[in-house]
Design an enzyme around this catalytic site. Sequence first.
Site, PDB file in Angstrom:
ATOM      1  N   HIS A 109       0.791  -1.234   0.000  1.00 24.34           N
ATOM      2  CA  HIS A 109       0.000   0.000   0.000  1.00 24.34           C
ATOM      3  C   HIS A 109       0.822   1.283   0.000  1.00 24.34           C
ATOM      4  CE1 HIS A 109      -0.304   0.394   4.709  1.00 24.34           C
ATOM      5  NE2 HIS A 109       0.893   0.000   4.324  1.00 24.34           N
ATOM      6  N   HIS A 110       2.156   1.183  -0.033  1.00 26.39           N
ATOM      7  CA  HIS A 110       2.975   2.390  -0.132  1.00 26.39           C
ATOM      8  C   HIS A 110       3.386   2.688  -1.570  1.00 26.39           C
ATOM      9  CE1 HIS A 110       3.072   2.666   4.151  1.00 26.39           C
ATOM     10  NE2 HIS A 110       3.793   1.564   4.314  1.00 26.39           N
ATOM     11  N   CYS A 111       3.044   1.822  -2.497  1.00 31.56           N
ATOM     12  CA  CYS A 111       3.430   2.023  -3.892  1.00 31.56           C
ATOM     13  C   CYS A 111       2.278   2.627  -4.677  1.00 31.56           C
ATOM     14  CB  CYS A 111       3.854   0.705  -4.527  1.00 31.56           C
ATOM     15  SG  CYS A 111       4.530   0.888  -6.196  1.00 31.56           S
ATOM     16  N   GLN A 151       0.107   4.461   7.248  1.00 32.72           N
ATOM     17  CA  GLN A 151      -0.785   5.097   6.272  1.00 32.72           C
ATOM     18  C   GLN A 151      -0.579   4.493   4.884  1.00 32.72           C
ATOM     19  OE1 GLN A 151       0.215   9.175   5.559  1.00 32.72           O
ATOM     20  NE2 GLN A 151      -1.189   9.360   3.837  1.00 32.72           N
ATOM     21  N   ASN A 153      -0.394   5.328   1.748  1.00 31.03           N
ATOM     22  CA  ASN A 153      -0.293   6.500   0.865  1.00 31.03           C
ATOM     23  C   ASN A 153      -0.237   6.153  -0.619  1.00 31.03           C
ATOM     24  OD1 ASN A 153       2.343   5.404   1.466  1.00 31.03           O
ATOM     25  ND2 ASN A 153       3.245   7.255   0.571  1.00 31.03           N
TER      26      ASN A 153
END
Length: 263
Positions: A109-111, A151, A153
Amino acid sequence: MHPFDAGKWGKVIGFLKEEQLITDDNIVEAREATEDDLLVVHTRRYLNKLKWSFVVATITEIPPLLLLPNFLVQRRVLRPLRTQTGGTIMAGKLAIDRGWAINVGGGFHHCSSDKGGGFCAYADITLAIKFLFERVEGVSKATIIDLDAHQGNGHERDFMDDKRVYIMDVYNRYIYPGDGFAKRAIKRKVELDWGTEDQEYLQKVEMHVEGALNEVKPDILVYNAGTDILDGDPLGGLAISPQVCRTTYPCHYRPVYLLPVIY
């Protein structure tokens, strides 16, 4: 010596088989996402950057990768990540066909479409949702419930201006990535303090999940789970017991750090 255990997915499957909670009949083997698949979301410029070992070392936070030729990085690091990404895409379709599906890997979920980070080289959550929007009739609204301690992001940046996607994110406000711009995409933001414990956590999660699902009726729900909320995790900074981690709404199964569950 790295906080991300690359062997955990096999351990999870092995444990579930030993406990007779799953059998081979329950498992669909993931296929590696192709370049054409990845280009549904990622820019060619970004995929070309992954051909540099320095870039992959920075994204995965594994400095020794700098010393390896890129063909080895592709084979030993990126191919497994592409297979997990393919698994998330497949899980989306399987969820439509069968009512639910779990990808034991993935949850990167950070990509986002043009930038990796935080161990995440491919935007599998964005890909799964966009594949469903583009290729499955009747899927026009999605909700992401992200309960990883960090988070999310990446998918937030990708869906910043997409009104079809509703994002709820529950995370420690003081840790990585602290992406203020990406927070603008969160429709239901639940920011936690250091050391948040069971009662407060469970109360907030249940209240906000119920609110999110009442606010929008999605065609697909993507649940990104992470046991980095556990007390003692070196990165998450929260203090949630295993008992609450196992029973957190909406999914009663959260054994791994990043586990997309698509209903």
